[in-house]
Design a protein around this motif. Structure first.
Motif, PDB file in Angstrom:
ATOM      1  N   LYS A   1      -4.777  10.977   8.416  1.00  0.00           N
ATOM      2  CA  LYS A   1      -4.792   9.808   7.506  1.00  0.00           C
ATOM      3  C   LYS A   1      -5.002   8.421   7.971  1.00  0.00           C
ATOM      4  O   LYS A   1      -4.465   8.074   8.849  1.00  0.00           O
ATOM      5  CB  LYS A   1      -3.730   9.727   6.472  1.00  0.00           C
ATOM      6  CG  LYS A   1      -3.374  11.016   5.588  1.00  0.00           C
ATOM      7  CD  LYS A   1      -4.585  11.383   4.873  1.00  0.00           C
ATOM      8  CE  LYS A   1      -4.371  12.711   3.816  1.00  0.00           C
ATOM      9  NZ  LYS A   1      -5.344  13.032   3.150  1.00  0.00           N
ATOM     10  N   CYS A  52      -5.045   5.629   5.988  1.00  0.00           N
ATOM     11  CA  CYS A  52      -4.681   4.744   5.019  1.00  0.00           C
ATOM     12  C   CYS A  52      -3.299   4.224   5.122  1.00  0.00           C
ATOM     13  O   CYS A  52      -2.643   4.754   5.961  1.00  0.00           O
ATOM     14  CB  CYS A  52      -4.947   5.586   3.844  1.00  0.00           C
ATOM     15  SG  CYS A  52      -4.193   7.119   3.613  1.00  0.00           S
ATOM     16  N   TYR A 111       0.955  10.066  -1.736  1.00  0.00           N
ATOM     17  CA  TYR A 111       1.667  10.082  -0.445  1.00  0.00           C
ATOM     18  C   TYR A 111       2.659   9.377  -0.055  1.00  0.00           C
ATOM     19  O   TYR A 111       3.014   8.960   0.866  1.00  0.00           O
ATOM     20  CB  TYR A 111       0.464   9.819   0.356  1.00  0.00           C
ATOM     21  CG  TYR A 111      -0.684  11.128   0.657  1.00  0.00           C
ATOM     22  CD1 TYR A 111      -0.521  11.760   1.929  1.00  0.00           C
ATOM     23  CD2 TYR A 111      -1.566  11.306  -0.285  1.00  0.00           C
ATOM     24  CE1 TYR A 111      -1.183  12.899   2.012  1.00  0.00           C
ATOM     25  CE2 TYR A 111      -2.369  12.497  -0.049  1.00  0.00           C
ATOM     26  CZ  TYR A 111      -2.242  12.960   1.080  1.00  0.00           C
ATOM     27  OH  TYR A 111      -3.136  14.083   1.352  1.00  0.00           O
ATOM     28  N   CYS A 118      -3.372   4.532   0.651  1.00  0.00           N
ATOM     29  CA  CYS A 118      -3.457   6.204   0.259  1.00  0.00           C
ATOM     30  C   CYS A 118      -3.037   6.306  -0.968  1.00  0.00           C
ATOM     31  O   CYS A 118      -2.418   5.359  -1.746  1.00  0.00           O
ATOM     32  CB  CYS A 118      -1.909   6.685   1.077  1.00  0.00           C
ATOM     33  SG  CYS A 118      -2.499   6.728   2.858  1.00  0.00           S
TER      34      CYS A 118
END
Length: 606
Positions: free
Chosen positions: A119, A121, A85, A81
């Protein structure tokens, strides 16, 4: 081709019909018998499968092994990410706050992103992140770069919440209502509540916890506290708490119940937490009443307590504060609290353990009214708050504070609420579970020698059942967050009755915590139980988010899932090894995993 009978004569159309009818009847009868026998088998199958804890030794030696091929997943490598984040909390994300209303601060409650916004990631650590300082030193200090927040330092340093010095934050143990230090504050509290000193009080909740200094001090006094705070302008109160090695969870009393069962905490605390207790029909204090066990204590310091001497510093008038205090006292009395003791800035109320007190709620003019039977007392996952009193169950005679065994004896005694667990036949299920985890923990310790050392402080059991895993760790310098699925049998009340702590959760969503907050994650058959609802990939990515770099995971699963889990774990940069369980059977295996410390590709720490 024509069919003939035994005499060689061809069948007529009537002969065919005559023979088809009995065959049809026979087929219907056979189907009926099959359905009946199948119903008997399934009812017994469901009965046994509903029992939370089975006799493991028998089940693993069963000749009915699964013939399904192990789950195969293609190799994957999850991307990083972006660095913004690094403190991502998916269900309490400030980026999404504008989508929700400000009434009663509902925007600070859980609001998880839809599936298409999830997400996929890996959340990076902050630039300069270091392995956390180990317990017990961590209670008083942490690395600044691990929680790099300056706002709270500037705003609260004059109250001794924390102090930045060099590359560390230090926690002097101060607070808004205890400038002389938290220990002196708790000493006064113990004078007012002697039950804090003899093992009667074991579990507590601190609403609006600051940096959790109150909960941290109570650990030395044998009291285990859930420190609760929202993700708000104080910047990472809960993250500070967990970085220090103190139990904490993101949450706010707003429009939904807190994720805890009824009648669970022995004590609740609010130190100038600024919750408007008497507003909105008293809905906030009604939630404290629900989660506090009969005989439990509610402690309040700050407005309007001691208003006679404090009102000048509260930007109000003595008349307003006097009115607020009287309203609060009347509200508490109406829901069967009585003033237990009061001195200086601290007032203590006790929830009645005598259910006859609630008889007055039968009056149609009583306020707040009694909750009707349609509202399940323990329903606490996205359950709206209501302005009514949850009356304790009359049949529970041994769950009140004072009726429970004192700590540590209560840990090993089967609570009476075991009988309320769906599928549990008796306290023998509890005893078996307790014994089973003692055996398992010896095996786990051999496979992961870090258990019991200062490398592991914050632990989560992701599907805890009766809390046997946590109970088996009780002699080590760690604490366990016992998570019970909102879709499974309700065992969390039993966990609290034992003197342990935990929360309800649905693993199809993100947990209410910051990234990098746990040293060890444990799960036992979670994917077997939840894979039909929750995609394995997202559960593992959530585990990666909340696990600290260099932290561990013990994954106990069916052999069907193990290889697939290992494949995804490799894509998260974890190292895993497959091990036998203590029973050495093929249908269940262990994965012992460790998360690698890595830095964002745009970090200066690389």
């Amino acid at each position: 081709m024509k069919y003939k009978d035994k005499d060689g004569k061809p069948w007529t159309q009537s002969d065919k019909k005559a023979r088809v009818v009995p065959l049809t009847i026979l087929l219907v009868v056979l189907c009926g018998i099959s359905f009946y026998l199948g119903g008997i088998f399934c009812s017994w199958k469901d009965r046994f499968e509903s029992v939370e804890v089975q006799d493991v030794a028998k089940s693993v030696s069963s000749p009915k092994e699964s013939t399904a091929s192990p789950l195969q997943i293609k190799s994957v490598s999850f991307p990083e990410c972006s660095s913004d984040y690094q403190d991502y909390t998916p269900c309490t994300d400030p980026r999404r706050w504008k989508k929700y209303g400000t009434h009663r601060l509902t925007f600070m409650e859980r609001h998880c992103p839809p599936i298409f916004e999830r997400k996929e990631c890996l959340v990076p650590p902050p630039d300069g992140y270091k392995p956390p300082i180990r317990w017990p030193k961590s209670r008083d200090q942490c690395w600044y770069r691990n929680v790099p927040y300056d706002w709270i330092n500037k705003q609260k340093s004059n109250q001794n919440w924390l102090r930045k010095q060099g590359d560390k934050f230090f926690f002097p143990g101060g607070g808004t209502m205890f400038p002389r230090g938290v220990s002196a504050y708790v000493d006064l509290m113990q004078d007012l509540i002697p039950e804090m000193t003899d093992g009667t009080i074991r579990t507590a909740i601190d609403t609006g916890c600051g940096v959790a200094s109150w909960g941290g001090d109570l650990l030395d006094r044998g009291i285990l506290t859930v420190s609760l705070a929202p993700r708000d302008n104080h910047e990472a109160q809960v993250q500070f708490a967990l970085e220090r090695g103190i139990p904490a969870i993101l949450g706010i009393i707003s429009t939904q119940r807190l994720p805890f069962p009824s009648n669970s905490f022995d004590m609740a605390h609010c130190s100038r937490c600024l919750i408007p207790w008497t507003e909105f029909g008293g809905i906030y204090i009604l939630e404290v009443h629900r989660i506090l066990r009969p005989g439990g204590f509610w402690v309040l310091s700050g407005p309007p307590v001691n208003y006679e001497n404090r009102w000048r510093g509260w930007n109000t008038t003595v008349e307003e504060q006097k009115s607020d205090y009287e309203k609060l006292q009347d509200l508490l009395s109406s829901m069967c609290f009585k003033l237990y003791s009061k001195k200086d800035d601290i007032a203590v109320w006790q929830k009645s353990s005598d259910n006859t007190c609630y008889d007055k709620l039968a009056d149609p003019d009583a306020y707040p009214p009694k909750c009707d039977d349609s509202l399940e007392p323990d329903a606490a996952w996205y359950t709206p708050l209501r302005t009514c009193v949850v009356v304790p169950n009359l049949k529970l005679k041994k769950s009140a504070l004072g009726s429970l065994p004192k700590w540590p004896d209560r840990l090993g005694v089967a609570p009476e609420r075991v009988s309320d667990v769906h599928g549990a036949s008796s306290s023998s299920d509890f005893k078996h579970d307790d014994s089973k985890w003692k055996v398992r923990m010896k095996h786990y310790k051999k496979l992961l020698p870090a258990i019991g050392t200062d490398k592991i402080r914050n632990v989560m059991d992701m599907n805890a059942a009766y809390g046997g895993f946590a109970a088996a760790l009780i002699d080590y310098p760690l604490w366990v967050m016992n998570v019970v699925s909102s879709y499974s049998a309700n065992t969390l009340a039993v966990v609290y009755d034992r003197g342990l702590i935990g929360a309800y959760h649905d693993w199809c969503e993100a947990f209410s915590t910051y990234p990098r907050t746990y040293d060890l994650l444990h799960l036992d058959g979670l994917f077997t139980a939840e894979s039909h609802r929750c995609e394995m990939k997202y559960v593992l990515l959530e585990m990666d988010r909340i696990l600290r770099p260099d932290g561990y995971a013990i994954i106990r699963e069916s052999s069907y899932f193990v290889d697939g889990i290992a494949t995804l774990a490799k894509g998260m940069r974890w190292s895993c090894r497959k091990e036998d369980t203590e029973y050495g059977v093929e249908k269940e295996k262990l994965l012992i995993c460790q998360k690698k410390l890595w830095y964002s590709s745009d970090s200066n720490s690389r």
